[in-house]
Structure formats: C-alpha cells, structure tokens
Design a protein around this motif. Sequence first.
Motif, PDB file in Angstrom:
ATOM      1  N   SER A  54      42.803  49.090  70.146  1.00  0.00           N
ATOM      2  CA  SER A  54      43.435  48.030  70.932  1.00  0.00           C
ATOM      3  C   SER A  54      42.462  46.868  71.112  1.00  0.00           C
ATOM      4  N   ALA A  55      42.997  45.736  71.527  1.00  0.00           N
ATOM      5  CA  ALA A  55      42.153  44.570  71.764  1.00  0.00           C
ATOM      6  C   ALA A  55      41.090  44.868  72.821  1.00  0.00           C
ATOM      7  N   ALA A  82      28.672  35.234  57.431  1.00  0.00           N
ATOM      8  CA  ALA A  82      28.607  34.500  58.679  1.00  0.00           C
ATOM      9  C   ALA A  82      28.033  35.400  59.765  1.00  0.00           C
ATOM     10  N   ALA A  83      27.722  34.780  60.896  1.00  0.00           N
ATOM     11  CA  ALA A  83      27.266  35.540  62.063  1.00  0.00           C
ATOM     12  C   ALA A  83      28.332  35.483  63.146  1.00  0.00           C
ATOM     13  N   ASP A  84      29.581  35.520  62.717  1.00  0.00           N
ATOM     14  CA  ASP A  84      30.739  35.277  63.579  1.00  0.00           C
ATOM     15  C   ASP A  84      31.307  36.589  64.120  1.00  0.00           C
ATOM     16  N   MET A  85      31.013  36.887  65.375  1.00  0.00           N
ATOM     17  CA  MET A  85      31.498  38.132  65.975  1.00  0.00           C
ATOM     18  C   MET A  85      32.985  38.081  66.323  1.00  0.00           C
ATOM     19  N   PHE A  86      33.547  36.896  66.509  1.00  0.00           N
ATOM     20  CA  PHE A  86      34.991  36.819  66.741  1.00  0.00           C
ATOM     21  C   PHE A  86      35.740  37.246  65.482  1.00  0.00           C
ATOM     22  N   GLU A  87      35.250  36.824  64.330  1.00  0.00           N
ATOM     23  CA  GLU A  87      35.849  37.243  63.066  1.00  0.00           C
ATOM     24  C   GLU A  87      35.732  38.757  62.897  1.00  0.00           C
ATOM     25  N   VAL A  88      34.555  39.296  63.216  1.00  0.00           N
ATOM     26  CA  VAL A  88      34.348  40.743  63.108  1.00  0.00           C
ATOM     27  C   VAL A  88      35.305  41.510  64.015  1.00  0.00           C
ATOM     28  N   MET A  89      35.487  41.033  65.233  1.00  0.00           N
ATOM     29  CA  MET A  89      36.411  41.715  66.147  1.00  0.00           C
ATOM     30  C   MET A  89      37.822  41.750  65.575  1.00  0.00           C
ATOM     31  N   LYS A  90      38.294  40.627  65.085  1.00  0.00           N
ATOM     32  CA  LYS A  90      39.663  40.588  64.562  1.00  0.00           C
ATOM     33  C   LYS A  90      39.816  41.480  63.340  1.00  0.00           C
ATOM     34  N   ALA A 131      38.013  44.099  62.517  1.00  0.00           N
ATOM     35  CA  ALA A 131      37.917  45.499  62.929  1.00  0.00           C
ATOM     36  C   ALA A 131      39.244  45.998  63.474  1.00  0.00           C
ATOM     37  N   ALA A 132      39.861  45.196  64.326  1.00  0.00           N
ATOM     38  CA  ALA A 132      41.135  45.612  64.918  1.00  0.00           C
ATOM     39  C   ALA A 132      42.226  45.751  63.863  1.00  0.00           C
ATOM     40  N   LEU A 133      42.343  44.761  62.977  1.00  0.00           N
ATOM     41  CA  LEU A 133      43.417  44.771  61.987  1.00  0.00           C
ATOM     42  C   LEU A 133      43.192  45.812  60.900  1.00  0.00           C
ATOM     43  N   LEU A 134      41.959  45.956  60.458  1.00  0.00           N
ATOM     44  CA  LEU A 134      41.639  46.866  59.361  1.00  0.00           C
ATOM     45  C   LEU A 134      42.069  48.291  59.669  1.00  0.00           C
ATOM     46  N   HIS A 135      41.699  48.771  60.827  1.00  0.00           N
ATOM     47  CA  HIS A 135      41.968  50.179  61.141  1.00  0.00           C
ATOM     48  C   HIS A 135      43.441  50.427  61.474  1.00  0.00           C
ATOM     49  N   LYS A 136      44.127  49.423  61.981  1.00  0.00           N
ATOM     50  CA  LYS A 136      45.573  49.558  62.139  1.00  0.00           C
ATOM     51  C   LYS A 136      46.234  49.710  60.769  1.00  0.00           C
ATOM     52  N   SER A 183      44.139  40.135  74.296  1.00  0.00           N
ATOM     53  CA  SER A 183      44.828  39.851  73.044  1.00  0.00           C
ATOM     54  C   SER A 183      44.312  38.554  72.422  1.00  0.00           C
ATOM     55  N   HIS A 184      44.249  37.491  73.221  1.00  0.00           N
ATOM     56  CA  HIS A 184      43.799  36.210  72.690  1.00  0.00           C
ATOM     57  C   HIS A 184      42.344  36.267  72.230  1.00  0.00           C
ATOM     58  N   LEU A 185      41.490  36.955  72.979  1.00  0.00           N
ATOM     59  CA  LEU A 185      40.074  37.000  72.635  1.00  0.00           C
ATOM     60  C   LEU A 185      39.831  37.667  71.287  1.00  0.00           C
ATOM     61  N   VAL A 186      40.628  38.680  70.973  1.00  0.00           N
ATOM     62  CA  VAL A 186      40.426  39.422  69.727  1.00  0.00           C
ATOM     63  C   VAL A 186      41.255  38.872  68.577  1.00  0.00           C
ATOM     64  N   TYR A 187      42.506  38.487  68.835  1.00  0.00           N
ATOM     65  CA  TYR A 187      43.408  38.118  67.746  1.00  0.00           C
ATOM     66  C   TYR A 187      43.551  36.617  67.510  1.00  0.00           C
ATOM     67  N   ALA A 188      43.223  35.783  68.505  1.00  0.00           N
ATOM     68  CA  ALA A 188      43.509  34.353  68.374  1.00  0.00           C
ATOM     69  C   ALA A 188      42.296  33.442  68.546  1.00  0.00           C
TER      70      ALA A 188
END
Length: 450
Positions: free
Chosen positions: A345-346, A320-328, A330-335, A396-401
């Motif tokens: 952080s978000a 996909a070309a979905d940057m919202f998916e990429v952001m989420k 990226a954040a979760l993977l490295h945690k 938080s919402h922009l990256v996780y939700a």
Amino acid sequence: MNLLIHGGTIVTMREDKIIRDGAIVIENGTIVDVGKSEEILQKYGSGYEKINAKGRVVVPGLVNTHQHAAMSLLRGYADDLPLQEWLEKWIWPIEGLMTAEDIYVGSLLTTVESIMGGTTTINTMYHYMPRENEAKALAEAGVRGVVGHVCFSWRKDEDRRALEDLAKNWHDKAGGLIRVSVDPHAPYTVDPEYMKELKILCGELNRKYGSEKAPIIWHMHVAETFDEADKIRKAFNIDVRGGVMEYLDSLGVLNEYVIAAHCVALTDRDMAVMKARGVKASHNPVSNLKLASGISPVPKMLEHGITVSLGTDSPCSNNAADMFEVMKVAALLHKGVNRNPTVLSAQQVLKMATLDGARALCWDNEIGSIEVGKRADLAIINFEKPHLCPLYNEFSHLVYAAKSSDVETVIINGKIVMENRRLTTLDVYKVMEMVEKAKNRLLERLQAQR
C-alpha cells in the motif's frame, strides 16, 4: 536556529497519524512539539523563524538506503547492459581512472539532487580516499549520511587503512550528521576468510569509534542476481546450495547491524536467516529493472517480518537519485507481478522510504518520523499543483502522484538546506560546472589509456 512550521498537513509516520493544519516546533535541531497550529501558535511566541506551510505537506526526510554517490559522474556512461558486463567491461575500468577529486565532485552532485528531491539521509558505498571523498561532500552539503568504503579481496591492506582512516575522521562527525560503515562489496568478490576478518575489524572499529547510539554498521550487496551462488562457487570453490544469505550466516557475519542491498535472488531459507539475525534489506527496484537483475521478493520478506527499506542505487545504474520515482515503481511493480492491487500500500511504501529506512541504518532513534525528541529532518512538499488536485488521501498522492520537483523546502538537523527550491549550502550551477569539467578530464584519461 529555532523554527516553527505551521499551517500545513503533517504526515508523522507514526501509526499513520496525519495532522491537518498542523505545526512543528524545532529547537536546536530537535523537534520539541507537534500539534495543531492554533494550539502551537498560542503556546510558542517570539524567538522562532516561522514557515507558513499552508497548502503544503510535511513528511520526514526520505532515507535512501543504497547509493554510490560518487557515480553521478558516470550517469549515462554505460547503459542497457547486463550487470556483469556493465561492471567488468565498462564501470570498473573507468572507475580505476577516477581521482579523489572526481569522487568528491560526483558526490556533491548526488547530494544536490538528493536534497532537491526531499532525501535527507544517504547510505553510500564507494572507494574512500583520505582528502577528497563522499563524506566531505555530504558534510559540506549538510546531508545526513552513512559513508562506507567498499572492500575487495584483491586490496586487503588498502581496505584496512581506508576503513581506519574513515572511521577515525568521520564517524559521528559533522555535528552527528555523518556515520560510517564497513562495506564488503559482495559475497563473490570478498573471500570467506576476508569476510570474517572484516567482521572482526568492524567490531574493533566500533569499540574505538562507535557507540550503542551511533554504531558503525555493515553494508553489502547480497543476492543481486540469480547467478550469484554460481559466482561464489567459481570464485572460491564453495557450494552455496541453501542460498547466499545462508552462506554468509555460516561465516558468522550477519546480525542486526547488517543492511543487505538488492536481495533479489533469495531462497526461503535465506529469508528465515534474515529474520533470525535481524538483517535489513534495501530494495532497489529501478536499478534492478534497468539491469534486468530480477525482482526482489519484497512481499515475502515483509511476511517474514524483515525490515525492508528503499534505495535508488547509483546514478549510473538508475540513472537518478529520485526516491519519489523509487516509491512509485516499488508500489506498482509488486502489485503487477503478484497480480494483487493490495500488495504494498502507499502507506507501507512511504514507511519503507522513511521510518523503515531509518531502522535499516540503525538510526531510527533520531530520524524517520516526525515526533518529539527526534532530529528535525523534514521535507515540505507543495501540494498546490494540478497533478496533486483534488486531494483525498495524502499517502496516495505522495507515492503515486507527487514528483521530486514538488519538494519546496528541506530541513536537515534543524537547518534549512533548501528553501523555495534554492539550496542554501551549495551553489548548484557551480557544482554542475565542476562535474562537467571532471567528466571531460576523465574521458581524456580514458582516451589516453586506449
């Protein structure tokens, strides 16, 4: 067109500043004022098309720093394969049958998907052809982009001609929306002498067509897999002990105009070189996970002070070309891999997708944040959704939700390119029809070859 966006929450990406019930004034594609709605509406009267953003969040347009836009035509064609097998046995053979029209049509589809997901800038690397190409597709869609021609040792003369044509006809064109780049494919497909020659050529093209404000940059895959040093050794009989980035530095090709995609298999010496030379990274976590290439040491790069941006990679390897998916991701993977919930952080991740993306493309003087003097590249996101309620923290919402489908309106260079989920520059269904026909023709050519 002069616009006045009011009543929404503005996430400026400058010092994490958020303006609730804020307003943005846009004149001739440039942001001329940002502030509280009450003050802005009193200050600016008639002559503006007004957008009521109540219940919405306005962010800088997302910057996708690694794409192969034309490859949406191959979405789902070859999955669940290792990178080398995926490339050599599946992708490269079918790509050899793609026409200029295929490249153009695939790129149109990616621009549609990108706009609908709030991405306003795309850094894409593919095979450039003079008449039908990625640059033409991006320009017609009204998307900002850096368009590169991918270079290989086996087609040097063809590459030189393509780069000259691309730079001459597209750099800083389409009202400043399109820039170009020189794109060696990878250190294992471009021999050391050709790599150095391309760097010289990049400088020559910059002197002819570039400028300090709008440079022609350098975009390549680097350290995408852990066997890359071995691939270089086998291809060119070169010992790469210190790391791939250190090897490239020995060729004299690294500087602040280089964006390196993936950066999975980096050594500490590699990261020291990146910091010293100002090399920026494009982190592509979804693609890297799907191809099992590994996990980029993003927290370490950030500790070294390296600019890290985000990319989707191609719609064929993501898918996909979905940057919202990429952001989420990226954040979760490295945690998860660092067993540390405070890593990435978000706020940091959203910055990677906006301002740091602009920095990676040497375009942060014009885009990446919402502030006076910058070009108006904006995404307006509908927060009146069950999955975005209640609201405590916009980052938080922009990256996780938030989801790409929550993007409601997109503005690029001050022009509305999507309003209430309807594109104004392209007919989405016509593009999809063109893609289906192109896919069928491509499969017919593949079948005939067999």
